[in-house]
Write a protein that holds these residues in place. Sequence first.
Motif, PDB file in Angstrom:
ATOM      1  N   ALA A  26      46.312  41.242  31.057  1.00  0.00           N
ATOM      2  CA  ALA A  26      46.735  41.812  32.336  1.00  0.00           C
ATOM      3  C   ALA A  26      47.409  43.167  32.142  1.00  0.00           C
ATOM      4  O   ALA A  26      47.213  44.099  32.937  1.00  0.00           O
ATOM      5  N   ALA A  27      48.207  43.280  31.076  1.00  0.00           N
ATOM      6  CA  ALA A  27      48.900  44.546  30.815  1.00  0.00           C
ATOM      7  C   ALA A  27      47.924  45.668  30.481  1.00  0.00           C
ATOM      8  O   ALA A  27      48.215  46.845  30.701  1.00  0.00           O
ATOM      9  N   ALA A  28      46.737  45.311  29.977  1.00  0.00           N
ATOM     10  CA  ALA A  28      45.730  46.313  29.635  1.00  0.00           C
ATOM     11  C   ALA A  28      44.969  46.821  30.856  1.00  0.00           C
ATOM     12  O   ALA A  28      44.129  47.708  30.729  1.00  0.00           O
ATOM     13  N   ALA A  29      45.264  46.238  32.022  1.00  0.00           N
ATOM     14  CA  ALA A  29      44.604  46.672  33.266  1.00  0.00           C
ATOM     15  C   ALA A  29      45.658  47.015  34.303  1.00  0.00           C
ATOM     16  O   ALA A  29      45.815  46.321  35.313  1.00  0.00           O
ATOM     17  N   PRO A  30      46.420  48.104  34.088  1.00  0.00           N
ATOM     18  CA  PRO A  30      47.534  48.419  34.996  1.00  0.00           C
ATOM     19  C   PRO A  30      47.103  48.709  36.423  1.00  0.00           C
ATOM     20  O   PRO A  30      47.915  48.638  37.341  1.00  0.00           O
ATOM     21  N   GLN A  31      45.834  49.029  36.628  1.00  0.00           N
ATOM     22  CA  GLN A  31      45.364  49.331  37.979  1.00  0.00           C
ATOM     23  C   GLN A  31      45.090  48.057  38.780  1.00  0.00           C
ATOM     24  O   GLN A  31      44.837  48.128  39.985  1.00  0.00           O
ATOM     25  N   ARG A  32      45.146  46.894  38.121  1.00  0.00           N
ATOM     26  CA  ARG A  32      44.889  45.626  38.791  1.00  0.00           C
ATOM     27  C   ARG A  32      46.176  44.807  38.872  1.00  0.00           C
ATOM     28  O   ARG A  32      47.039  44.916  37.996  1.00  0.00           O
ATOM     29  N   SER A  33      46.277  43.986  39.888  1.00  0.00           N
ATOM     30  CA  SER A  33      47.386  43.040  39.937  1.00  0.00           C
ATOM     31  C   SER A  33      47.262  42.074  38.764  1.00  0.00           C
ATOM     32  O   SER A  33      46.154  41.562  38.481  1.00  0.00           O
ATOM     33  N   PRO A  34      48.354  41.783  38.051  1.00  0.00           N
ATOM     34  CA  PRO A  34      48.251  40.810  36.961  1.00  0.00           C
ATOM     35  C   PRO A  34      47.784  39.449  37.447  1.00  0.00           C
ATOM     36  O   PRO A  34      47.050  38.748  36.731  1.00  0.00           O
ATOM     37  N   HIS A  35      48.164  39.076  38.672  1.00  0.00           N
ATOM     38  CA  HIS A  35      47.743  37.773  39.194  1.00  0.00           C
ATOM     39  C   HIS A  35      46.236  37.721  39.423  1.00  0.00           C
ATOM     40  O   HIS A  35      45.606  36.675  39.247  1.00  0.00           O
TER      41      HIS A  35
END
Length: 541
Positions: A294-303
């Motif tokens: 999730a941290a590798a996709a900052p443009q997306r909500s982690p949820h």
Amino acid sequence: MQRDPRPLRFLLPLLLALLAGACTPQLQRAPAPEAPSSTRAVPPVPPDEAWPQLFAAVQEAQLFDDQKLFADAIPRAAPETIRSEYLAQHAQPDFDLRRFVDKHFALPQPAHTAQVTPQPNLRAHIDALWPLLTRSDDADAPHGSLLPLPHEYVVPGGRFREIYYWDSYFTMLGLVDSGRRDLARSMLDNFAWLIDTYGHIPNGNRSYYLSRSQPPFFSHMVELVADGDDDVLRRYLPQLKREHAFWMAGSETLAPGDATRRAVRLRDGSLLNCYWDDRDTPRPEAFLHDSATAAAAPQRSPHEVWRELRAGAESGWDYSSRWLDDGRRLETIRTTAIVPVDLNSLLHHLETTIARICALDAQPNCTREFSDRAARRKLAIETHLWHPRGYYTDHDWRRGQRRDALTAATLYPLFTGIASPERAASTAKAVRRELLRPGGLTTTTVETGQQWDAPNVWAPLQWIAVSGLRDYGHDALAQEIATNFLDNVQAVFAREHKLVEKYDADGPRGGGGGEYPLQDGFGWSNGVVRRMLVLYPRDVP
């Protein structure tokens, strides 16, 4: 397993969001209704919810090489006691996290199989493994994550100390050929009990698996155990219907181009299914992996990312380029947007099985309903999951287009009898050209480092291929796939005296990739090899 070398500073904001219970809803999805069930038990609380601060602290500290170990730990006291003691003590200067864990939890042991007495050949070795992998649970650990089952069952082995849904069908194939139909029946009865108790068959019998299922092989299990006995088929009709209701929950009110949970209404009105998970938090058994993704996709909500990862785990293909938007990076995962050909083929079999049993039971309305459902699903599969290049593939329902990738899942319409002879022949040609390798049928055509991509060879996919191709008369290709796979397994067995979870297509050696080391055991490899040795006997010592 190697510790994750990446810094853990990304965890703080993610864990704060997790503990706060934040959730970003999926776009273009209808609200998820409650799944139907008249007898469903109140689900036990998974460990990441029972003691959330302690759970996050242990996983963040990487006390154990395998993230699953603490998820499976057995608490020595009630959850509220452990939670309150941790909150009262953890800020003290002399607090020792590992000492606290050792005091309050018993750590589980792997399902070892190395102690099997040396056997002269693969068949005898597999027969000797079954007792070592058989479990009979009692309720002596009321606060642990393990869900006790009423009957004996077989676990895969290694870190997998519990029953798994789709694994078990392939294990049961081998049990029947080993003369253990009784144990196969016990496993089927466990799955029927899970449906009656929780409203569906979870990924495995752990509290943290209850929010998702796995590829629905229950109807195939019923057929396998029944072996033509109509009375046995009738016995499981109520559970077969409940299984179907779980996968179709909310589908009745879907508008074209919308989805809810596992049901998808395509733009032309076709009703198909996708994978889903009812939770949108990191998987307890892979807590750091999911947090890092999730941290590798900052443009997306982690949820959003966590939901997609969990849905990928429900698929059984965790993980594969099949689910990745760019075909390479795990953080681009979008499982819930994809209508998979294997899932929908299995649900077609479930619908035809229900229709057949209803006909045996003189229930004309039920027979008509499920025959119609199966016919509509078959038409949708043939319309939307057939690629012009000549093979079955997945469909991106959000974008309204087929996915180009050829994977071993292309053979499921043959396995379940959906394909026409012409399309079966075209699929077989594509499989021979692009997926057949010296060590068996590879999972996909691309290498990404994910374990459900090339060059890995998985036993269940070998069986799906061999069984489906034989049913359509492509015996030579079926035998070549089986022979290549058996040669691979035999060579590893001769060198290391064990069966493993997955193999390398260019072997002979075990496969790689994924979130954990290669596991020994191994339930579904044992089952598929045992069945293949009946079809293709050999005199190899």
